[in-house]
Design an enzyme around this catalytic site. Structure first.
Site, short mmCIF file in Angstrom:
data_model
loop_
_atom_site.label_atom_id
_atom_site.label_comp_id
_atom_site.label_asym_id
_atom_site.label_seq_id
_atom_site.Cartn_x
_atom_site.Cartn_y
_atom_site.Cartn_z
N ILE A 23 0.81 -0.88 -0.41
CA ILE A 23 0.02 -0.44 0.19
C ILE A 23 0.69 1.27 0.39
O ILE A 23 0.67 2.03 -0.86
CB ILE A 23 -0.85 -0.36 1.50
CG1 ILE A 23 -1.81 -1.01 0.80
CG2 ILE A 23 -1.44 1.25 1.83
CD1 ILE A 23 -3.15 -1.57 2.04
N ASP A 25 4.25 1.30 -1.87
CA ASP A 25 4.09 1.65 -2.89
C ASP A 25 2.70 2.15 -3.70
O ASP A 25 3.26 3.15 -4.13
CB ASP A 25 4.72 -0.01 -3.46
CG ASP A 25 4.79 0.13 -5.08
OD1 ASP A 25 6.12 1.41 -5.19
OD2 ASP A 25 4.35 -0.11 -5.51
N LYS A 63 -21.04 5.27 2.08
CA LYS A 63 -21.66 5.74 3.91
C LYS A 63 -22.85 6.42 3.61
O LYS A 63 -23.32 6.10 4.73
CB LYS A 63 -20.73 6.76 3.88
CG LYS A 63 -19.01 6.84 3.90
CD LYS A 63 -18.18 8.23 4.31
CE LYS A 63 -16.15 7.58 3.63
NZ LYS A 63 -16.04 7.18 4.93
N GLY A 64 -22.98 5.96 2.75
CA GLY A 64 -25.18 6.92 3.11
C GLY A 64 -25.48 5.08 3.60
O GLY A 64 -26.30 5.04 4.31
N GLU A 163 -20.72 11.90 0.11
CA GLU A 163 -20.20 10.75 -0.84
C GLU A 163 -21.67 11.53 -2.18
O GLU A 163 -21.24 10.65 -3.31
CB GLU A 163 -20.17 9.22 -0.57
CG GLU A 163 -18.71 9.36 -0.05
CD GLU A 163 -18.96 7.40 0.54
OE1 GLU A 163 -17.59 7.15 0.90
OE2 GLU A 163 -19.92 6.66 0.24
N ASP A 256 -9.96 -4.74 10.69
CA ASP A 256 -10.75 -3.90 9.43
C ASP A 256 -11.17 -3.09 10.10
O ASP A 256 -12.25 -2.57 10.18
CB ASP A 256 -10.87 -4.77 8.76
CG ASP A 256 -11.32 -3.74 7.18
OD1 ASP A 256 -11.15 -3.03 7.08
OD2 ASP A 256 -11.89 -4.33 6.40
N GLY A 261 -16.11 4.49 11.32
CA GLY A 261 -16.71 6.10 11.17
C GLY A 261 -17.97 5.72 11.18
O GLY A 261 -19.57 6.22 11.89
N ASP A 262 -18.28 5.11 10.19
CA ASP A 262 -20.39 4.25 9.65
C ASP A 262 -21.25 4.15 10.92
O ASP A 262 -22.05 4.03 11.41
CB ASP A 262 -20.27 3.85 8.75
CG ASP A 262 -19.65 4.40 7.21
OD1 ASP A 262 -19.08 5.63 7.56
OD2 ASP A 262 -19.33 4.19 5.94
N ALA A 292 -16.55 -2.37 15.37
CA ALA A 292 -16.87 -2.82 14.28
C ALA A 292 -15.32 -3.31 13.55
O ALA A 292 -15.44 -3.35 12.61
CB ALA A 292 -17.55 -1.99 13.70
#
Length: 319
Positions: A23, A25, A63-64, A163, A256, A261-262, A292
């Protein structure tokens, strides 16, 4: 039952689980690549190299939609408002949301667009990097808001993110400002780019930001006169405004962090909408966001209310 509405995005998440050095990279190689913990908007699907030894999954996200699922898990009657593409059935977007307790009756299917996409990169420590392509989410506009505002304004709480086009969110806030009674509005300005003007809307009651979003919107947030909630990963959640609170997250082993946040926002809206005090709502949201992170993915990793309450009962000073 508490009524929570989320106006926002629905995506198909293309999730890659990669070693951290891979990642890093990608961060070096691509100008568009997000920072750790950041969500960025890109114009089209990226042309990525074949990444050896990766695990790859397609799951329902956005996100919604995620925050609507979180509100449902918190015990609210949750509804999602937004747009999906003609390909949504291929990925089971609406079916999945309905199965997870979310009312999708008002979602529009846009025949000439694909459902939004999110390219999610997760390293071996659970940190995430997210890039989104709008797709059908970009069809959410002021006319869509006007068609549904009568239903939205009757909710106890409304969740907004960034979003979908800013003009659509701004239109809803404008309409709600004219209402003698209105829902509590929880705004999560992610991605941060372009979200600043929404913080000045008087209909926004609570803004929830992570460290990256706070840094990007520092000037606008300094002028915001509602409650600002700042999440800081494993560090304390801090709320400032008319009242100030600080909540310490439970100790977890993150796998993960993509949906933390959601989960937080959905729980916060559900409890505030139900009339819980802000401190109590923050405590539950903090636990939900932390738990979560203990499973891969987003929506299915969001804990139910019973699980959250059990953790709260065990916390020092509770009960």
């Amino acid at each position: 039952m508490t009524d929570v509405v989320s106006l926002g995005s629905a995506n198909v998440d293309r999730t890659r689980y990669l070693p951290a050095d891979r990642i890093r990279d990608l961060e070096t190689r691509y100008d568009w690549f997000p920072a750790a913990g950041e969500t960025v908007r890109i114009d089209c699907s990226p042309d990525l190299p074949t990444l050896e030894a990766e695990r790859y999954e397609n799951v329902v996200g956005g996100k919604g939609a995620n925050q609507a699922v979180a509100a449902a898990r918190a015990g609210a009657e949750a509804a999602f408002f937004g747009c999906v593409g003609a390909d949504e059935a291929e990925f089971g977007v609406l079916e999945t949301l309905a199965d997870r307790g979310v009312d999708v009756d008002h979602v529009a299917i846009v025949a000439d667009r694909e459902t939004g996409k999110a390219y999610v990169f997760v390293d071996d420590a659970g940190e995430s990097w997210i890039a989104i392509v709008g797709g059908a989410n970009d069809a959410v506009d002021g006319a869509y808001v006007d068609r549904h505002v009568e239903r939205i304004r009757t909710a106890d709480a409304v969740l907004l993110q960034n979003e979908i086009p800013v003009t659509a969110a701004d239109r809803l806030l404008e309409r709600l400002e004219d209402e003698p009674t209105r829902p509590t509005v929880v705004f999560n300005p992610a991605p941060a780019e372009g979200a600043g003007p929404l913080c000045s809307r008087s209909a926004v009651d609570i803004v929830v930001v992570n460290e990256t979003e706070h840094a990007a919107l520092e000037e606008e947030l300094a002028a915001f006169d509602g409650t600002m909630v700042r999440t800081q990963g494993a560090d304390d959640v801090v709320a400032t405004g008319a009242v100030e609170y600080q909540v310490t997250p439970p100790v977890v082993e993150p796998v993960d962090t993509t949906g933390a946040g959601d989960a937080f926002c959905g729980y916060l809206a559900a409890l505030v909408g139900a009339g819980a005090g802000l401190e109590r709502a923050l405590e539950a949201a903090t636990v939900a966001g932390s738990l979560a992170t203990e499973a891969e993915g987003v929506q299915h990793a969001i804990p139910d209310r019973e699980t959250v309450e059990k953790v709260l009962e065990r916390r020092p000073g509770d009960g």
